[in-house]
Design a protein around this motif. Structure first.
Motif, PDB file in Angstrom:
ATOM      1  N   VAL A  11      86.576  11.958  31.814  1.00  0.00           N
ATOM      2  CA  VAL A  11      86.661  11.641  33.242  1.00  0.00           C
ATOM      3  C   VAL A  11      88.070  11.927  33.741  1.00  0.00           C
ATOM      4  O   VAL A  11      89.060  11.721  33.030  1.00  0.00           O
ATOM      5  N   ASN A  12      88.178  12.381  34.979  1.00  0.00           N
ATOM      6  CA  ASN A  12      89.483  12.681  35.571  1.00  0.00           C
ATOM      7  C   ASN A  12      90.130  11.403  36.103  1.00  0.00           C
ATOM      8  O   ASN A  12      90.346  11.214  37.298  1.00  0.00           O
ATOM      9  N   GLU A  13      90.440  10.522  35.158  1.00  0.00           N
ATOM     10  CA  GLU A  13      91.049   9.231  35.491  1.00  0.00           C
ATOM     11  C   GLU A  13      92.087   8.915  34.414  1.00  0.00           C
ATOM     12  O   GLU A  13      91.829   9.117  33.226  1.00  0.00           O
ATOM     13  N   TYR A  14      93.248   8.383  34.837  1.00  0.00           N
ATOM     14  CA  TYR A  14      94.362   8.217  33.907  1.00  0.00           C
ATOM     15  C   TYR A  14      95.004   6.841  34.068  1.00  0.00           C
ATOM     16  O   TYR A  14      94.940   6.221  35.122  1.00  0.00           O
ATOM     17  N   LYS A  15      95.638   6.378  32.981  1.00  0.00           N
ATOM     18  CA  LYS A  15      96.508   5.211  33.044  1.00  0.00           C
ATOM     19  C   LYS A  15      97.491   5.300  31.887  1.00  0.00           C
ATOM     20  O   LYS A  15      97.323   6.108  30.960  1.00  0.00           O
ATOM     21  N   THR A  16      98.517   4.467  31.907  1.00  0.00           N
ATOM     22  CA  THR A  16      99.533   4.478  30.856  1.00  0.00           C
ATOM     23  C   THR A  16      99.306   3.308  29.915  1.00  0.00           C
ATOM     24  O   THR A  16      99.159   2.166  30.339  1.00  0.00           O
ATOM     25  N   ILE A  17      99.258   3.624  28.621  1.00  0.00           N
ATOM     26  CA  ILE A  17      99.072   2.606  27.588  1.00  0.00           C
ATOM     27  C   ILE A  17     100.169   2.773  26.551  1.00  0.00           C
ATOM     28  O   ILE A  17     100.326   3.849  25.964  1.00  0.00           O
ATOM     29  N   LEU A  18     100.980   1.745  26.343  1.00  0.00           N
ATOM     30  CA  LEU A  18     102.115   1.788  25.413  1.00  0.00           C
ATOM     31  C   LEU A  18     103.043   2.960  25.707  1.00  0.00           C
ATOM     32  O   LEU A  18     103.625   3.553  24.800  1.00  0.00           O
ATOM     33  N   GLY A  19     103.147   3.310  26.985  1.00  0.00           N
ATOM     34  CA  GLY A  19     104.024   4.402  27.379  1.00  0.00           C
ATOM     35  C   GLY A  19     103.389   5.780  27.263  1.00  0.00           C
ATOM     36  O   GLY A  19     104.024   6.789  27.610  1.00  0.00           O
ATOM     37  N   PHE A  20     102.135   5.853  26.804  1.00  0.00           N
ATOM     38  CA  PHE A  20     101.448   7.132  26.647  1.00  0.00           C
ATOM     39  C   PHE A  20     100.490   7.356  27.816  1.00  0.00           C
ATOM     40  O   PHE A  20      99.686   6.486  28.152  1.00  0.00           O
ATOM     41  N   LYS A  21     100.579   8.533  28.428  1.00  0.00           N
ATOM     42  CA  LYS A  21      99.617   8.904  29.466  1.00  0.00           C
ATOM     43  C   LYS A  21      98.246   9.059  28.807  1.00  0.00           C
ATOM     44  O   LYS A  21      98.070   9.847  27.890  1.00  0.00           O
ATOM     45  N   SER A  22      97.265   8.309  29.317  1.00  0.00           N
ATOM     46  CA  SER A  22      95.958   8.254  28.665  1.00  0.00           C
ATOM     47  C   SER A  22      94.855   8.592  29.651  1.00  0.00           C
ATOM     48  O   SER A  22      94.911   8.216  30.829  1.00  0.00           O
ATOM     49  N   GLN A  23      93.848   9.292  29.163  1.00  0.00           N
ATOM     50  CA  GLN A  23      92.731   9.733  29.990  1.00  0.00           C
ATOM     51  C   GLN A  23      91.448   9.041  29.563  1.00  0.00           C
ATOM     52  O   GLN A  23      91.253   8.707  28.392  1.00  0.00           O
ATOM     53  N   LYS A  24      90.551   8.866  30.507  1.00  0.00           N
ATOM     54  CA  LYS A  24      89.315   8.128  30.291  1.00  0.00           C
ATOM     55  C   LYS A  24      88.195   9.023  29.769  1.00  0.00           C
ATOM     56  O   LYS A  24      88.080  10.186  30.142  1.00  0.00           O
ATOM     57  N   ALA A  25      87.348   8.476  28.912  1.00  0.00           N
ATOM     58  CA  ALA A  25      86.145   9.151  28.436  1.00  0.00           C
ATOM     59  C   ALA A  25      85.054   8.111  28.226  1.00  0.00           C
ATOM     60  O   ALA A  25      85.339   6.939  27.958  1.00  0.00           O
ATOM     61  N   ILE A  26      83.807   8.526  28.337  1.00  0.00           N
ATOM     62  CA  ILE A  26      82.670   7.609  28.248  1.00  0.00           C
ATOM     63  C   ILE A  26      81.626   8.190  27.303  1.00  0.00           C
ATOM     64  O   ILE A  26      81.401   9.401  27.265  1.00  0.00           O
ATOM     65  N   THR A  27      80.980   7.322  26.537  1.00  0.00           N
ATOM     66  CA  THR A  27      79.884   7.746  25.674  1.00  0.00           C
ATOM     67  C   THR A  27      78.863   6.635  25.546  1.00  0.00           C
ATOM     68  O   THR A  27      79.173   5.455  25.767  1.00  0.00           O
ATOM     69  N   LYS A  28      77.647   6.994  25.167  1.00  0.00           N
ATOM     70  CA  LYS A  28      76.618   6.022  24.801  1.00  0.00           C
ATOM     71  C   LYS A  28      76.367   6.185  23.313  1.00  0.00           C
ATOM     72  O   LYS A  28      75.999   7.267  22.850  1.00  0.00           O
ATOM     73  N   LYS A  29      76.606   5.114  22.574  1.00  0.00           N
ATOM     74  CA  LYS A  29      76.508   5.197  21.122  1.00  0.00           C
ATOM     75  C   LYS A  29      76.214   3.820  20.549  1.00  0.00           C
ATOM     76  O   LYS A  29      76.767   2.805  21.006  1.00  0.00           O
ATOM     77  N   TYR A  30      75.353   3.753  19.555  1.00  0.00           N
ATOM     78  CA  TYR A  30      75.034   2.517  18.839  1.00  0.00           C
ATOM     79  C   TYR A  30      74.517   1.418  19.765  1.00  0.00           C
ATOM     80  O   TYR A  30      74.796   0.236  19.581  1.00  0.00           O
ATOM     81  N   GLY A  31      73.764   1.826  20.800  1.00  0.00           N
ATOM     82  CA  GLY A  31      73.127   0.854  21.679  1.00  0.00           C
ATOM     83  C   GLY A  31      74.018   0.285  22.760  1.00  0.00           C
ATOM     84  O   GLY A  31      73.615  -0.644  23.465  1.00  0.00           O
ATOM     85  N   ARG A  32      75.212   0.843  22.918  1.00  0.00           N
ATOM     86  CA  ARG A  32      76.147   0.367  23.937  1.00  0.00           C
ATOM     87  C   ARG A  32      76.752   1.554  24.693  1.00  0.00           C
ATOM     88  O   ARG A  32      76.780   2.677  24.180  1.00  0.00           O
ATOM     89  N   THR A  33      77.249   1.274  25.893  1.00  0.00           N
ATOM     90  CA  THR A  33      78.058   2.247  26.625  1.00  0.00           C
ATOM     91  C   THR A  33      79.521   1.935  26.359  1.00  0.00           C
ATOM     92  O   THR A  33      79.961   0.796  26.551  1.00  0.00           O
TER      93      THR A  33
END
Length: 266
Positions: free
Chosen positions: A131-153
């Motif tokens: 997904v074209n969505e970003y935030k910073t985690i521990l100083g690292f630029k991070s991008q969002k991703a989504i999956t459906k796996k093992y009965g959960r989103t």
């Protein structure tokens, strides 16, 4: 005698030696999780280490990681004093005794069940929508991703600033390290809190010695039904029928409320 049997069942770590894993980097994660699927289920916390090299990763609970290392180095061993051994080994108990190895093609899972080691492998075929969505985690630029796996989103945040396609638990195959991942109900929430370069061989990281290879279905069914499996065992220890029935009711309720990380096998 009952205490000794209990000890050998709960703390089988000393029975196994493990294969080594060459470590180049380590990412540590906090997991906040709910073991019950009830509305006001309490949250629990624990920590994990993700050991990384160029071609693979290995994921393990830190309590078990430390305990297994001490056993391998013979700094933790049975003393013959049941109470003391329970206390010593109890420090390294975890709800998550499994080890998970990841390569491009396969995921390797090993665990201990009632004093015996088992393992299975599954295809590494997780599919992400980036997904074209970003935030910073521990100083690292991070991008969002989504999956459906093992009965959960699942929602993951990965950073290309750490160019390893690995992550906590079985999550992987993104263009950078997964620094956060959680399901849409927030029952299981992994967050990286440390990343550092390492250079050593972890002798206690990997697969149990004499581990029996079984189908994933067998492990999955055991974990889903483990509370029910305990019901018949009460008959051997408790003579009071009212007390026995109350314990069985509690076990049945615990079985219904059990909230494992994997709700389905794929």
């Amino acid at each position: 005698m009952k205490i000794v049997i209990f000890l050998s069942t709960i703390f089988p770590l000393f029975l196994f030696s493990q294969k080594s894993f060459p470590v180049e980097y380590e990412a540590d994660y906090k997991l906040v999780y709910k073991l019950k699927n009830t509305q006001y289920a309490p949250q629990n916390e624990t920590t994990f280490a993700l050991l990384i090299n160029k071609s693979s990763s290995y994921f393990k609970n830190i309590n078990k990681y430390i305990g297994d290392s001490l056993i391998l180095e013979k700094k933790l061993k049975e003393t013959g004093n049941t109470v003391k051994d329970l206390a010593n080994y109890g420090k390294y108990r975890t709800q998550f005794p499994e080890g998970i190895g990841t390569t491009n093609a396969k995921i390797y899972y090993s665990t201990e069940i009632e004093g015996k080691a088992f393992d299975y492998e599954e295809e590494n075929n997780i599919k992400w929508k980036v997904v074209n969505e970003y935030k910073t985690i521990l100083g690292f630029k991070s991008q969002k991703a989504i999956t459906k796996k093992y009965g959960r989103t699942w929602i993951a945040w990965f950073t290309e600033e750490i160019p390893f396609p690995f992550g906590p638990y079985k999550f992987n195959d993104l263009p950078g390290l997964i620094v956060e991942v959680y399901d849409d109900k927030d029952d299981y929430h992994y967050t990286m809190y440390s990343f550092r370069k390492r250079k050593y061989v972890c002798a206690s990281a990997n697969i149990f010695k004499n581990s029996k290879t079984v189908s994933k279905e067998k492990i999955f069914d055991y974990q889903r039904n483990k509370y029910q499996k305990y019901l018949n065992r009460f008959d051997n220890f408790i003579e009071n029928k009212e007390e026995l029935e109350e314990l069985k009711k509690r076990s049945m309720q615990a079985s219904k409320e059990y909230n494992p990380i994997e709700l389905s096998i794929n």
